[in-house]
Design a protein around this motif. Sequence first.
Motif, PDB file in Angstrom:
ATOM      1  N   GLU A  90       2.435   0.788  -0.564  1.00 39.58           N
ATOM      2  CA  GLU A  90       2.940  -0.015  -1.682  1.00 39.58           C
ATOM      3  C   GLU A  90       2.136   0.273  -2.940  1.00 39.58           C
ATOM      4  O   GLU A  90       2.700   0.474  -4.028  1.00 39.58           O
ATOM      5  CB  GLU A  90       2.864  -1.503  -1.331  1.00 39.58           C
ATOM      6  N   THR A  91       0.827   0.316  -2.806  1.00 40.39           N
ATOM      7  CA  THR A  91      -0.043   0.580  -3.958  1.00 40.39           C
ATOM      8  C   THR A  91       0.180   1.983  -4.519  1.00 40.39           C
ATOM      9  O   THR A  91       0.153   2.197  -5.732  1.00 40.39           O
ATOM     10  CB  THR A  91      -1.520   0.425  -3.553  1.00 40.39           C
ATOM     11  N   ALA A  92       0.436   2.942  -3.634  1.00 39.88           N
ATOM     12  CA  ALA A  92       0.605   4.328  -4.062  1.00 39.88           C
ATOM     13  C   ALA A  92       1.865   4.528  -4.896  1.00 39.88           C
ATOM     14  O   ALA A  92       1.942   5.458  -5.708  1.00 39.88           O
ATOM     15  CB  ALA A  92       0.623   5.251  -2.847  1.00 39.88           C
TER      16      ALA A  92
ATOM     17  N   ALA B 202       7.701  -0.844   1.461  1.00 36.38           N
ATOM     18  CA  ALA B 202       6.350  -1.364   1.681  1.00 36.38           C
ATOM     19  C   ALA B 202       6.202  -2.735   1.033  1.00 36.38           C
ATOM     20  O   ALA B 202       5.583  -3.653   1.608  1.00 36.38           O
ATOM     21  CB  ALA B 202       5.317  -0.389   1.131  1.00 36.38           C
ATOM     22  N   LYS B 203       6.764  -2.904  -0.160  1.00 32.31           N
ATOM     23  CA  LYS B 203       6.698  -4.208  -0.832  1.00 32.31           C
ATOM     24  C   LYS B 203       7.488  -5.257  -0.063  1.00 32.31           C
ATOM     25  O   LYS B 203       7.062  -6.411   0.075  1.00 32.31           O
ATOM     26  CB  LYS B 203       7.221  -4.097  -2.253  1.00 32.31           C
TER      27      LYS B 203
ATOM     28  N   LEU C 241       7.957  -5.354   3.130  1.00 30.78           N
ATOM     29  CA  LEU C 241       7.143  -5.747   4.276  1.00 30.78           C
ATOM     30  C   LEU C 241       5.998  -6.660   3.855  1.00 30.78           C
ATOM     31  O   LEU C 241       5.638  -7.600   4.571  1.00 30.78           O
ATOM     32  CB  LEU C 241       6.581  -4.508   4.973  1.00 30.78           C
ATOM     33  N   GLY C 242       5.420  -6.378   2.704  1.00 35.49           N
ATOM     34  CA  GLY C 242       4.335  -7.227   2.226  1.00 35.49           C
ATOM     35  C   GLY C 242       4.795  -8.630   1.873  1.00 35.49           C
ATOM     36  O   GLY C 242       4.108  -9.614   2.127  1.00 35.49           O
ATOM     37  N   ASP C 243       6.006  -8.721   1.296  1.00 35.73           N
ATOM     38  CA  ASP C 243       6.510 -10.016   0.828  1.00 35.73           C
ATOM     39  C   ASP C 243       7.008 -10.910   1.960  1.00 35.73           C
ATOM     40  O   ASP C 243       6.991 -12.138   1.843  1.00 35.73           O
ATOM     41  CB  ASP C 243       7.649  -9.802  -0.170  1.00 35.73           C
ATOM     42  N   VAL C 244       7.461 -10.294   3.058  1.00 34.26           N
ATOM     43  CA  VAL C 244       8.063 -11.084   4.126  1.00 34.26           C
ATOM     44  C   VAL C 244       6.980 -11.851   4.896  1.00 34.26           C
ATOM     45  O   VAL C 244       5.814 -11.430   4.977  1.00 34.26           O
ATOM     46  CB  VAL C 244       8.872 -10.168   5.078  1.00 34.26           C
ATOM     47  N   ARG C 245       7.368 -12.972   5.453  1.00 35.43           N
ATOM     48  CA  ARG C 245       6.452 -13.750   6.305  1.00 35.43           C
ATOM     49  C   ARG C 245       6.233 -13.010   7.612  1.00 35.43           C
ATOM     50  O   ARG C 245       7.194 -12.624   8.269  1.00 35.43           O
ATOM     51  CB  ARG C 245       7.047 -15.138   6.573  1.00 35.43           C
ATOM     52  N   LYS C 246       4.975 -12.830   7.981  1.00 35.53           N
ATOM     53  CA  LYS C 246       4.623 -12.087   9.196  1.00 35.53           C
ATOM     54  C   LYS C 246       3.875 -13.017  10.156  1.00 35.53           C
ATOM     55  O   LYS C 246       2.811 -13.531   9.824  1.00 35.53           O
ATOM     56  CB  LYS C 246       3.758 -10.868   8.838  1.00 35.53           C
ATOM     57  N   VAL C 247       4.456 -13.224  11.326  1.00 32.07           N
ATOM     58  CA  VAL C 247       3.860 -14.079  12.357  1.00 32.07           C
ATOM     59  C   VAL C 247       3.358 -13.158  13.469  1.00 32.07           C
ATOM     60  O   VAL C 247       4.134 -12.426  14.076  1.00 32.07           O
ATOM     61  CB  VAL C 247       4.888 -15.094  12.901  1.00 32.07           C
TER      62      VAL C 247
ATOM     63  N   TRP D 270      -3.605  -8.627   4.750  1.00 37.10           N
ATOM     64  CA  TRP D 270      -2.245  -8.376   4.259  1.00 37.10           C
ATOM     65  C   TRP D 270      -1.584  -9.714   3.975  1.00 37.10           C
ATOM     66  O   TRP D 270      -1.611 -10.629   4.816  1.00 37.10           O
ATOM     67  CB  TRP D 270      -1.475  -7.606   5.322  1.00 37.10           C
ATOM     68  N   ARG D 271      -1.001  -9.844   2.809  1.00 37.31           N
ATOM     69  CA  ARG D 271      -0.450 -11.129   2.378  1.00 37.31           C
ATOM     70  C   ARG D 271       0.662 -11.615   3.309  1.00 37.31           C
ATOM     71  O   ARG D 271       1.311 -10.844   3.989  1.00 37.31           O
ATOM     72  CB  ARG D 271       0.066 -11.034   0.944  1.00 37.31           C
TER      73      ARG D 271
END
Length: 204
Positions: free
Chosen positions: A63-65, A73-74, A76-82, A93-94
């Motif tokens: 995502e940063t790259a 990648a964004k 995946l970062g934004d979604v809620r991860k359980v 990871w947020r």
Amino acid sequence: MAKVISTLFISADGVAEIDPDWHFPYFDDNMGRAVTEDYDTSDVLLIGRVTYDSFAGAWPDRETAGGEDAGFAKQLGDVRKVVVSRQPLEFSWRNSEVVDGDLPAAVAALKADTGIKGILIPGSISVVQQLLAAGLVDELRLLVHPVAARKGRRLFDDGDTPYHLRVTATEVFPTGVLRVIYAPTDAPGAAGYDDVKEQVPAGN
């Protein structure tokens, strides 16, 4: 109730533990579209510790790259991860959290949460196996590669009770990959040879 959907890359002989040597040669635009469709079904990712470590070790940097895969990648970062883990975790990871308590009970609570659209399990074989046994998986979305891997962990473990499935959708990609979507169903009625012998091909 929110659906629990399992999405897996799998070989023709049932191996769901990905080997890049047999997986990536078959990845094309069609498979990318199928993966996108699977992720779009859900607003919660349910993943095991190993899968989480793999994702968290790669996707934030992508995502940063800002490359071609930065958009995914964004997402995946934004979604809620359980995350399913037997050990306490410190997340970098947020939007990441650990499953609270018993896995089937926690997933049942997620399914009943009216604020959740859907729950997707990417990979995470052990999580899928536990939830299949508990009757909590609503769909199995398999991308079956035309290769017999012959080694690696298989999706279906040994057990006493068969899992009966119905096919809800199929698609064949030009690479030979078969996309199959299954849903659990009731067992067919009991039958033996005497019930089907009229269907046996007649000899010449």
